[in-house]
Scaffold this motif. Structure first.
Motif, PDB file in Angstrom:
ATOM      1  N   TYR A   1      56.674  79.374  32.546  1.00  0.00           N
ATOM      2  CA  TYR A   1      55.234  79.128  32.565  1.00  0.00           C
ATOM      3  C   TYR A   1      54.641  79.277  31.177  1.00  0.00           C
ATOM      4  O   TYR A   1      55.112  80.055  30.363  1.00  0.00           O
TER       5      TYR A   1
ATOM      6  N   SER B   1      47.227  81.223  38.542  1.00  0.00           N
ATOM      7  CA  SER B   1      48.242  82.240  38.786  1.00  0.00           C
ATOM      8  C   SER B   1      47.933  82.965  40.093  1.00  0.00           C
ATOM      9  O   SER B   1      46.797  82.993  40.544  1.00  0.00           O
TER      10      SER B   1
ATOM     11  N   THR C   1      53.244  74.909  34.499  1.00  0.00           N
ATOM     12  CA  THR C   1      54.668  74.996  34.782  1.00  0.00           C
ATOM     13  C   THR C   1      55.384  74.072  33.802  1.00  0.00           C
ATOM     14  O   THR C   1      55.148  72.865  33.795  1.00  0.00           O
TER      15      THR C   1
ATOM     16  N   ILE D   1      47.874  78.606  34.553  1.00  0.00           N
ATOM     17  CA  ILE D   1      49.195  78.481  33.931  1.00  0.00           C
ATOM     18  C   ILE D   1      49.722  77.068  34.117  1.00  0.00           C
ATOM     19  O   ILE D   1      49.345  76.359  35.047  1.00  0.00           O
TER      20      ILE D   1
END
Length: 81
Positions: free
Chosen positions: A59, A36, A27, A25
Motif C-alpha cells: 500500500y 483504510s 493498492t 491508501i
C-alpha cells in the motif's frame, strides 16, 4: 462524558458529531484507492499509521481525511504499531 471534555464540547459533539480521521491508501499495482480500515481519534494517530505505511510494499499513502460522526468509534479496537 469523560472528565477531560467540557459541557460545550459534548454539546457540539452531540449536534455535529465527533471529529475522526482516516487515511486514503492506494493498492500498488492496481488503480484502486480506498479508505483504510482504521479510524483514528487524532491526527497524530493517523500520521503514525501513515509512517507505518512507508515501509509497506502493498500500500501507498495518498492522504488523510477528516470527518464528523455521531457514532462513537473510540470504543472500537484501535490501531497499534
Amino acid at each position: 462524558m469523560n472528565q477531560t471534555t467540557t459541557v460545550l464540547t459534548e454539546i457540539v459533539a452531540f449536534i455535529l458529531g465527533r471529529k475522526y480521521y482516516a487515511n486514503i491508501i492506494h493498492t500498488r499495482g492496481t488503480n484502486k484507492c480506498e479508505v483504510s480500515s482504521f479510524i483514528f481519534r487524532s491526527k497524530q494517530e493517523a500520521h503514525a499509521h501513515r509512517n507505518a505505511l512507508e515501509s509497506n510494499l502493498s500500500y501507498k499513502f495518498v492522504e488523510t481525511v477528516s470527518f464528523r460522526s455521531r457514532h462513537d468509534y473510540s470504543k472500537l479496537t484501535t490501531y497499534s504499531k
